[in-house]
Design an enzyme around this catalytic site. Structure first.
Site, PDB file in Angstrom:
ATOM      1  N   LYS B  97      44.725  10.771 -20.352  1.00 34.55           N
ATOM      2  CA  LYS B  97      44.632  12.462 -20.153  1.00 34.55           C
ATOM      3  C   LYS B  97      43.335  12.659 -19.282  1.00 34.55           C
ATOM      4  O   LYS B  97      42.392  12.596 -19.775  1.00 34.55           O
ATOM      5  CB  LYS B  97      44.710  13.184 -21.793  1.00 34.55           C
ATOM      6  CG  LYS B  97      44.684  14.560 -21.351  1.00 34.55           C
ATOM      7  CD  LYS B  97      44.650  15.369 -22.580  1.00 34.55           C
ATOM      8  CE  LYS B  97      44.071  16.863 -22.267  1.00 34.55           C
ATOM      9  NZ  LYS B  97      44.035  17.657 -23.564  1.00 34.55           N
ATOM     10  N   SER B 207      43.236  21.586 -32.072  1.00 35.05           N
ATOM     11  CA  SER B 207      42.658  22.213 -33.443  1.00 35.05           C
ATOM     12  C   SER B 207      43.518  23.258 -34.109  1.00 35.05           C
ATOM     13  O   SER B 207      43.180  23.628 -35.226  1.00 35.05           O
ATOM     14  CB  SER B 207      41.387  23.041 -32.925  1.00 35.05           C
ATOM     15  OG  SER B 207      41.885  23.796 -31.705  1.00 35.05           O
TER      16      SER B 207
END
Lengths: 256, 256, 256, 256
Positions: B97, B207
């Site tokens: 990524k 998150s």
């Protein structure tokens, strides 16, 4: 997760209530109902009296899906009460989804007739699920008159516009002491998840499934969406921030 | 439904990619990862090199969760390429990524550095998951340079603002020949469902789960939400209408 | 209120910049330009070289409207620089609206070509008004390269979708040290007012006026809207509240 | 443009109605009223009876601003009718802004009491400006009972949230045969412009001006915003398109 929706002492493990309106075939409807996982489904009284409806009734019985007769197509409190009594006799339930709409163009609830009908039906012993607009004041009044469930709309029936005024839905849910079920306007899965996140206790929809290109698949989508929204509403989401916040600390990264 | 997300010939049955950033404890993270059903999870390279990370690595191996190392914290193509090479060696994967951000205030991707890094990493044989802003032109360029997955943001990292520009996300998804994964900005379940409905092939978040009050429950919420959105995106939703439409025909109702 | 927009030492009392594209007739365009109150108007270079353009040029001169040549239709930095040089010679101004778009389908700016062109044109002494997407990072880079004005889009050219991502526009305006002018996407007056309220220093639009049913009236609408938005942005709006607040105190009302 | 708002045979050249609630000083209020250009202003009856109100009354008379007494703070039809009669006697006008709210928390209109009060006040010869929620059915009923002006809210009083449900406001305006004035919720200029673009005939606001940091400047902003929105609503805006459209033709550009 064991987190039932309790109405009138009855525990429903699914928080998705499915309507039967708009379904092109009984077979397709049956499949969609099963895929939705619903345990409660609305049936229009005028529909119930034909042969096709006998089959629908049988299908619901076979799958232990409780029937919630509705008063769709009623324009006055008087009509609605009359239809409710017919429903109670025919379906042998005192549960009732009360719809009293103002006109055929908008299909929006008519507040004064809705209040009158709720008062009378509660007096007669019905467990009233009151289909309402998204006015927090009307919602509170319906509850005060004894409605067992308050059902504000997200958008007008059949529009698929989703939830036009999330602020009002959140206000209604936060002030209610009875279950709040979002009814009408749902178009797709994220709308249903949002309804639950705003604090609703359930979602009712019909044409979003029955008129989708692939009703069974869409029913399954909504089953997951309502579960997702309910879980999220209880899980304590992160706050919205105006500025970015790294998920990993910025220090200590690989140097070179 | 068997509807895997295929990347680089690898078939993933879950379309939810979970990040590990922001988790307060390894035990809690493990539980959340399992609840999410994810089969691919991002790990920041700088995190990987501590003892705690060895345990994380073990946890992922135990649950057959593939690791997607990321270059979080890199501000230039050069830094990102360097970090990628370390990752390839340490994690023994050429999946990556790619994050190249412009500054710590916004954590927004820097388009030119991102393009340079993508080009170089593709040349070096990496399978690049390119974290991008929501510019349809940049997304197309990344694909043209050989990115295996394009990952536009919904909103800046950690904001939980959801999808600020659904129009752009829909445009990106409709024009892409490679998988599009919505990355960053997700706050709650309905955001993830919406991403899928807009045509994304998957959702990446960290998150929104790790910093929720109840991470495991929120992970489960997202698992359902991604499934819901995917099903809905394939099921052919009803069109949006400006005016109401009855789900049951208006004629033939019970008269009196 | 004396509140001019100052660009390159030039003081403009109107914060509305009008484009000339899409106008069906020169007479109508002239009337609309006057009604808009604009003091600066963009002209595509390819348009300028015909006979019709001579008349347009005359009309602008007659009304003391400054010309801002643009590079509409350019797909590369090289094309844009070439067109800019032609413009400087023909129009005798070093002001330039720089458009470098990626393709005819989206007409969206191409970030790398835009950056290259900006750098080169600043080097050559142009005062660059850079038409950009709404990426805050790109906006900052354009400023750093010497762009005199940064012009993020509200939505793709000609769509009339308004401001798709107000969050980004606000972020761009709050971080810029040069004037920010909202360019593209404006459909109606409230869009222009909103742009100013988000902190933009001006608004540029063309087809929202030239293609309206009544262009002169719409030009007048935008004149008022930009003024309204500018005044409001400076007047210190009331905060948004989640709950109602009486404008008059609740005590002391007439009793009986 | 000569485009007056006509109510009860009276022609108002300004479509902005300003409330006086929330003003910290009479001098400031006077300045703001003048800057707003309003020709009609609401005054709470309880306020009118003090010495300060005599001065306000004088100020309005000096500037030929008509008074619209309101029934702010009334919770029942009975209270509202009583207050209306006091107002008629004191202010010598049969114009009345009717407010009947359900509770102090939401300050939202109470539909049944509002309907009762409207019916009674019309019977008594009042020209009723009915402050309503945004329910299209209630709006129509108020009109049918003889309300001269229907005034749906954008959002609860004092919230500054703007127009929470533009769909409903547009529906109300499109179906009304009497003037529709957006009342409550306005926070900034673009909100007022949008109200007009949705088809409203006017806008009423108070605290958005009186509680702004610079009330006079904000009053001026709203004056322009209402004009802008009105002009735009009549000018025939461009349609919204999903895809870009060049304002200048793409062919014929400068080649090289």
């Amino acid at each position: 997760m064991n987190d039932p929706l309790i109405i009138d002492g009855v525990s429903l493990s699914s928080r998705l209530i499915m309507g039967t309106g708009g379904a092109p075939s009984l077979a397709g409807l049956g499949e969609a109902l099963i895929a939705s996982g619903t345990e409660l489904t609305t049936v229009a009284m005028r529909r119930h009296h034909s042969g096709a409806d006998y089959s629908l009734f049988q299908l619901l019985t076979d799958h232990s899906i409780r029937i919630l007769p509705n008063t769709a197509g009623c324009f006055t409190a008087r009509e609605a009460v009359h239809t409710a009594e017919l429903a109670r006799e025919a379906v042998e339930t005192n549960w009732l989804k009360l719809e009293v709409v103002a006109d055929e163009d908008t299909l929006l609830p008519d507040a004064p007739e809705l209040l009158d009908a709720t008062e009378e039906l509660v007096r007669r012993g019905f467990v009233v699920f009151a289909y309402s607009n998204d006015d927090p004041v009307l919602a509170k009044r319906l509850e005060d008159l004894g409605a067992a469930v308050v059902m504000p709309l997200g958008a007008p029936i059949g529009t698929g516009l989703g939830i036009l005024n999330p602020h009002n839905i959140e206000l209604i849910a936060s002030r209610a002491a009875v279950p709040v079920v979002l009814d009408a306007g749902i178009g797709t899965a994220s709308d249903a998840a949002l309804a639950m996140e705003l604090g609703c206790d359930g979602v009712l929809l019909a044409s979003a499934v029955t008129r989708a290109q692939h009703p069974t698949q869409m029913a399954s989508a909504f089953r997951h969406a309502v579960t997702a929204g309910r879980l999220a509403s209880q899980a304590g989401r992160i706050p919205r921030r105006m500025h970015a916040q790294a998920s990993s600390a910025m220090d200590g990264r690989v140097g070179y």
